[in-house]
Each structure stands twice: as structure tokens, then as C-alpha cells.
Design a protein around this motif. Sequence first.
Motif, PDB file in Angstrom:
ATOM      1  N   ILE A  39       0.871  -1.172   0.000  1.00 19.81           N
ATOM      2  CA  ILE A  39       0.000   0.000   0.000  1.00 19.81           C
ATOM      3  C   ILE A  39       0.908   1.222   0.000  1.00 19.81           C
ATOM      4  CG2 ILE A  39      -1.861   1.237   1.153  1.00 19.81           C
ATOM      5  CD1 ILE A  39      -2.729  -1.344   2.449  1.00 19.81           C
ATOM      6  N   VAL A  40       0.851   2.020  -1.075  1.00 15.38           N
ATOM      7  CA  VAL A  40       1.778   3.135  -1.234  1.00 15.38           C
ATOM      8  C   VAL A  40       1.025   4.442  -1.352  1.00 15.38           C
ATOM      9  CG1 VAL A  40       3.454   1.637  -2.376  1.00 15.38           C
ATOM     10  CG2 VAL A  40       1.875   2.961  -3.767  1.00 15.38           C
ATOM     11  N   GLY A  41       1.757   5.528  -1.119  1.00 15.17           N
ATOM     12  CA  GLY A  41       1.167   6.860  -1.219  1.00 15.17           C
ATOM     13  C   GLY A  41       1.952   7.842  -0.375  1.00 15.17           C
ATOM     14  N   GLU A  42       1.680   9.128  -0.565  1.00 15.51           N
ATOM     15  CA  GLU A  42       2.358  10.161   0.205  1.00 15.51           C
ATOM     16  C   GLU A  42       1.955  10.097   1.676  1.00 15.51           C
ATOM     17  OE1 GLU A  42       2.640  14.096  -2.302  1.00 15.51           O
ATOM     18  OE2 GLU A  42       0.821  13.040  -2.885  1.00 15.51           O
ATOM     19  N   SER A  43       2.710  10.763   2.519  1.00 15.97           N
ATOM     20  CA  SER A  43       2.366  10.840   3.936  1.00 15.97           C
ATOM     21  C   SER A  43       0.983  11.460   4.090  1.00 15.97           C
ATOM     22  CB  SER A  43       3.391  11.695   4.691  1.00 15.97           C
ATOM     23  OG  SER A  43       4.667  11.091   4.643  1.00 15.97           O
ATOM     24  N   GLY A  44       0.154  10.879   4.972  1.00 16.35           N
ATOM     25  CA  GLY A  44      -1.180  11.397   5.201  1.00 16.35           C
ATOM     26  C   GLY A  44      -2.228  10.857   4.244  1.00 16.35           C
ATOM     27  N   SER A  45      -1.856   9.859   3.432  1.00 15.39           N
ATOM     28  CA  SER A  45      -2.821   9.329   2.466  1.00 15.39           C
ATOM     29  C   SER A  45      -3.768   8.304   3.074  1.00 15.39           C
ATOM     30  CB  SER A  45      -2.088   8.710   1.274  1.00 15.39           C
ATOM     31  OG  SER A  45      -1.238   7.649   1.692  1.00 15.39           O
ATOM     32  N   GLY A  46      -3.524   7.889   4.309  1.00 10.82           N
ATOM     33  CA  GLY A  46      -4.431   6.959   4.988  1.00 10.82           C
ATOM     34  C   GLY A  46      -3.937   5.530   5.042  1.00 10.82           C
ATOM     35  N   LYS A  47      -2.704   5.280   4.628  1.00 13.26           N
ATOM     36  CA  LYS A  47      -2.163   3.910   4.582  1.00 13.26           C
ATOM     37  C   LYS A  47      -2.151   3.265   5.964  1.00 13.26           C
ATOM     38  CE  LYS A  47       1.926   5.166   3.106  1.00 13.26           C
ATOM     39  NZ  LYS A  47       1.812   6.627   3.290  1.00 13.26           N
ATOM     40  N   SER A  48      -1.531   3.922   6.913  1.00 10.15           N
ATOM     41  CA  SER A  48      -1.390   3.342   8.253  1.00 10.15           C
ATOM     42  C   SER A  48      -2.724   3.274   8.986  1.00 10.15           C
ATOM     43  CB  SER A  48      -0.390   4.155   9.084  1.00 10.15           C
ATOM     44  OG  SER A  48       0.892   4.116   8.497  1.00 10.15           O
ATOM     45  N   VAL A  49      -3.546   4.308   8.836  1.00  7.30           N
ATOM     46  CA  VAL A  49      -4.851   4.317   9.514  1.00  7.30           C
ATOM     47  C   VAL A  49      -5.687   3.121   9.071  1.00  7.30           C
ATOM     48  CG1 VAL A  49      -7.029   5.560   9.762  1.00  7.30           C
ATOM     49  CG2 VAL A  49      -4.879   6.803   9.888  1.00  7.30           C
ATOM     50  N   ALA A 206       1.347 -14.221   4.526  1.00  6.04           N
ATOM     51  CA  ALA A 206       0.948 -13.089   3.685  1.00  6.04           C
ATOM     52  C   ALA A 206       1.457 -11.804   4.334  1.00  6.04           C
ATOM     53  CB  ALA A 206      -0.563 -13.043   3.533  1.00  6.04           C
ATOM     54  N   ILE A 207       1.794 -10.802   3.517  1.00  6.80           N
ATOM     55  CA  ILE A 207       2.346  -9.549   4.035  1.00  6.80           C
ATOM     56  C   ILE A 207       1.590  -8.363   3.444  1.00  6.80           C
ATOM     57  CG2 ILE A 207       4.378  -8.033   4.096  1.00  6.80           C
ATOM     58  CD1 ILE A 207       6.144 -10.497   4.023  1.00  6.80           C
ATOM     59  N   ILE A 208       1.223  -7.427   4.314  1.00  8.07           N
ATOM     60  CA  ILE A 208       0.782  -6.107   3.858  1.00  8.07           C
ATOM     61  C   ILE A 208       1.930  -5.150   4.174  1.00  8.07           C
ATOM     62  CG2 ILE A 208      -0.835  -4.204   4.140  1.00  8.07           C
ATOM     63  CD1 ILE A 208      -2.959  -6.175   4.970  1.00  8.07           C
ATOM     64  N   LEU A 209       2.525  -4.586   3.142  1.00  2.18           N
ATOM     65  CA  LEU A 209       3.673  -3.695   3.298  1.00  2.18           C
ATOM     66  C   LEU A 209       3.226  -2.264   3.033  1.00  2.18           C
ATOM     67  CD1 LEU A 209       6.754  -3.287   3.644  1.00  2.18           C
ATOM     68  CD2 LEU A 209       6.957  -3.619   1.164  1.00  2.18           C
ATOM     69  N   ILE A 210       3.301  -1.423   4.052  1.00  8.69           N
ATOM     70  CA  ILE A 210       2.933  -0.014   3.926  1.00  8.69           C
ATOM     71  C   ILE A 210       4.209   0.786   3.700  1.00  8.69           C
ATOM     72  CG2 ILE A 210       1.858   1.946   5.079  1.00  8.69           C
ATOM     73  CD1 ILE A 210       0.420  -0.186   6.838  1.00  8.69           C
ATOM     74  N   THR A 211       4.255   1.550   2.627  1.00  8.65           N
ATOM     75  CA  THR A 211       5.478   2.276   2.313  1.00  8.65           C
ATOM     76  C   THR A 211       5.184   3.434   1.379  1.00  8.65           C
ATOM     77  OG1 THR A 211       7.738   2.051   1.418  1.00  8.65           O
ATOM     78  CG2 THR A 211       6.006   0.774   0.343  1.00  8.65           C
ATOM     79  N   HIS A 212       6.105   4.389   1.321  1.00  6.39           N
ATOM     80  CA  HIS A 212       6.047   5.426   0.295  1.00  6.39           C
ATOM     81  C   HIS A 212       7.200   5.252  -0.688  1.00  6.39           C
ATOM     82  CE1 HIS A 212       8.712   7.100   3.465  1.00  6.39           C
ATOM     83  NE2 HIS A 212       9.423   7.480   2.427  1.00  6.39           N
ATOM     84  N   ASP A 213       7.972   4.174  -0.506  1.00  4.11           N
ATOM     85  CA  ASP A 213       9.178   3.919  -1.291  1.00  4.11           C
ATOM     86  C   ASP A 213       8.858   2.932  -2.414  1.00  4.11           C
ATOM     87  OD1 ASP A 213      11.656   3.180  -2.308  1.00  4.11           O
ATOM     88  OD2 ASP A 213      12.643   3.275  -0.353  1.00  4.11           O
ATOM     89  N   LEU A 214       8.770   3.420  -3.641  1.00  8.85           N
ATOM     90  CA  LEU A 214       8.443   2.544  -4.762  1.00  8.85           C
ATOM     91  C   LEU A 214       9.586   1.589  -5.099  1.00  8.85           C
ATOM     92  CD1 LEU A 214       6.533   5.075  -7.023  1.00  8.85           C
ATOM     93  CD2 LEU A 214       5.591   3.042  -5.956  1.00  8.85           C
ATOM     94  N   GLY A 215      10.794   1.915  -4.667  1.00  6.62           N
ATOM     95  CA  GLY A 215      11.906   0.978  -4.838  1.00  6.62           C
ATOM     96  C   GLY A 215      11.690  -0.282  -4.016  1.00  6.62           C
ATOM     97  N   VAL A 216      11.176  -0.108  -2.800  1.00  6.01           N
ATOM     98  CA  VAL A 216      10.848  -1.259  -1.950  1.00  6.01           C
ATOM     99  C   VAL A 216       9.717  -2.064  -2.573  1.00  6.01           C
ATOM    100  CG1 VAL A 216       9.888  -1.909   0.298  1.00  6.01           C
ATOM    101  CG2 VAL A 216      11.666  -0.160   0.163  1.00  6.01           C
ATOM    102  N   VAL A 217       8.726  -1.376  -3.122  1.00  4.96           N
ATOM    103  CA  VAL A 217       7.604  -2.054  -3.782  1.00  4.96           C
ATOM    104  C   VAL A 217       8.103  -2.918  -4.932  1.00  4.96           C
ATOM    105  CG1 VAL A 217       5.487  -1.681  -5.123  1.00  4.96           C
ATOM    106  CG2 VAL A 217       5.965  -0.266  -3.127  1.00  4.96           C
ATOM    107  N   ALA A 218       9.022  -2.372  -5.725  1.00  7.62           N
ATOM    108  CA  ALA A 218       9.539  -3.105  -6.884  1.00  7.62           C
ATOM    109  C   ALA A 218      10.246  -4.387  -6.473  1.00  7.62           C
ATOM    110  CB  ALA A 218      10.498  -2.203  -7.667  1.00  7.62           C
ATOM    111  N   PRO A 274      -1.062  17.790  -1.190  1.00 10.40           N
ATOM    112  CA  PRO A 274      -2.287  17.007  -0.988  1.00 10.40           C
ATOM    113  C   PRO A 274      -3.371  17.853  -0.327  1.00 10.40           C
ATOM    114  CG  PRO A 274      -0.356  15.777  -0.273  1.00 10.40           C
ATOM    115  CD  PRO A 274       0.101  17.180  -0.538  1.00 10.40           C
ATOM    116  N   PRO A 275      -4.647  17.540  -0.597  1.00 11.72           N
ATOM    117  CA  PRO A 275      -5.737  18.330  -0.022  1.00 11.72           C
ATOM    118  C   PRO A 275      -5.935  18.032   1.459  1.00 11.72           C
ATOM    119  CG  PRO A 275      -6.632  16.457  -1.201  1.00 11.72           C
ATOM    120  CD  PRO A 275      -5.145  16.440  -1.449  1.00 11.72           C
TER     121      PRO A 275
END
Length: 339
Positions: A39-49, A206-218, A274-275
Motif C-alpha cells: 500500500i503506497v502513497g504520500e504521507s497522510g494518504s491513509g495507509k497506516s490508519v 501473507a504480508i501487507i507492506l505499507i510504504t512510500h518507497d516505490l523501490g521497496v515495492v519493486a 495534498p488536499p
Amino acid sequence: MPLLLSVRDLHVSFDTSDGVVQAVRGLSFDVRRGETLAIVGESGSGKSVATQTITGLTRGARISGEAIFDGTDLLAADPATLRRIRGARIGMIFQDPLSSLHPYYRVGWQIVEMIQAHDRDISKRDARARAAELLSLVGIPQAGKRIDDYPHQFSGGMRQRVMIAMAMALDPELLIADEPTTALDVTVQAQVLQVMRSLQLRFGTAIILITHDLGVVAQTADHVVVMYAGAAMERARRRELFYRHHNPYTEGLLTSLPVLESAGERLTPIKGTPPSLIDLPPGCPFAPRCPYVFNRCRVEIPPLDDVFRDPFHQSACWLSSDETTRRQQREALQAAGAS
């Protein structure tokens, strides 16, 4: 792979003195056994919540939707059921291990305490042996001795390994890793990711990985959810997301990454900010920052629909779901914007 977790139409909001914060808005995703969802996105996008809500860690929030974990709706479960599942069947790794490990207790004692909290029949001696085995599995040298060290005696990377060992202590079916490598240098980051991957292969977790780093996603993900302003903007398999993405926000994240071929050139950031989640704009939340925005984007919220005739690829965007038509639309909108 059989389905392990299914989240549908998750909404999470918080009442504040400034207004209602719409932290998560209609999020849906699936996690299959043995796979990794990023789950990726900028800070405050709701990933951790979103993931904290699933595990019952957002007290005081207004919550709706469902999160079915192996037949149990976690959002409707009572506290006792959640305590039995959390830790034993769902392990968690947080961004800062120092805030999760108690500084006054030895790391071995903390792992033993966690094991015995979920398995009342195991002896302290067996739990300690299990703790030492886990520390060895995650690559901590001389684990039999280091089990009696305090958290401050470990480096940042080693503390994160301790957290992984604790999260994996009871062989959970799902591991939620919230920014597990953010504070680590690149070499240690790669080592921690390799530890998680090897444990996943060994135990089928199974893993849910929360990150803003697309290098880690890749490096790690099988499937990806891109979040913005509390909502999913795109869902796809990893390769599709990197090489055939549809949503302009995903494009913005990818084009802002540094690449070796562009050494010395300036990065291409996403313009604007971001809004506010208290006062969201009408229409698409990304419209004020989107290079392809047109009138409909400003007044109607796009649904998350299939694109490119791929049932595993969804995007929330008013650009055409047909690849050729979408390309023509983008070119026309760019030309209009330039003129």
C-alpha cells in the motif's frame, strides 16, 4: 492462492476541533495467502490508519465497512476476539522499533512475554528457546547471548530484526509491516527486506507492506494499492503498475523517482500539495494537481473501475479505460494546457 483477508468499502473518520477528518474513504482490497500487498502513497494518504483500523488500533474513530479475515469480520469483532487474533494470527511491525520495544526490559524477555500471552501452555524455558531460535532466524549473530541485551544495545537494523522476530513468534498468517525500513540506510534496508522475504517463503505468511518507497515495492510486492487523500487511486499487479499504469497520480509518483540515466538532472515532483482531509475538493481529489485535468474531474468523483480490459487492474480516473483512447486524450489535454 486462497483469499486470507478481504477489505470492503472501509471508511474511517475522526472528529476534531477543526472538523471531521476523513482519513480513509471507501478503501477495498484483498490479500491472498503467501502473497505481498504493498500500500503506497504520500504521507497522510491513509495507509497506516487503514491497517491499524483493521487490527482494532484506532480508538475513537468512526468506522464502517468490513474486513473479513479467514471468515471473521475484524471490524465487528469484540475486543477479546481481536486480542486473540492480533499477535497470534496477525503480526505487526512498526516504523520505529524503539517505540515498540520497552527500553527497560531485555529483548528476550519481551519476546517470551508475547509468546506466553498467546500460548498459556508453553513453559518459560521453551518460550525462551523459541525466542533465541527466532533471533537467529532473522540474522542476529550469537542470538543465545544477545537475547539478554536491552533494545538500546542493538543498532537500528538489528532492532528492526528483533521486531520481525517478535511479529513472527507465533507463525502468523498475516504480517502487517508499517514503513519497516524508513529509518534504515540502503544496505540495512535490503537486509531487512530479505529477512522478511525468506520468512515469508519459509512459513507461507501473507504480508501487507505499507510504504512510500516505490523501490521497496519493486523488490517485494505481488500486488499494489496506490492511495491518495484516503482513497485508492489505482490497484494492480506490481509489473502492470510500473510498466502500464493508468492513473495520473501513479504516474506522478513514478516520474518523481531518481534514475541513474538522469544523473545531474532535476527531479520531476508532483506539483502542489495534498488536499486537507477535513475539506476535500469536489470531484477527483487529485484534480488540483493533475496535468490532464478537465471539467468533469472537478465536479464528479471517478469510481475505481477496471482498465485496459484487465480484471486485476483498476483505476479511479475519468481518462478512458481503453489504452489507445487514453493516450489520445492525454495528448490532446497536454496540447490544450500548453497553448
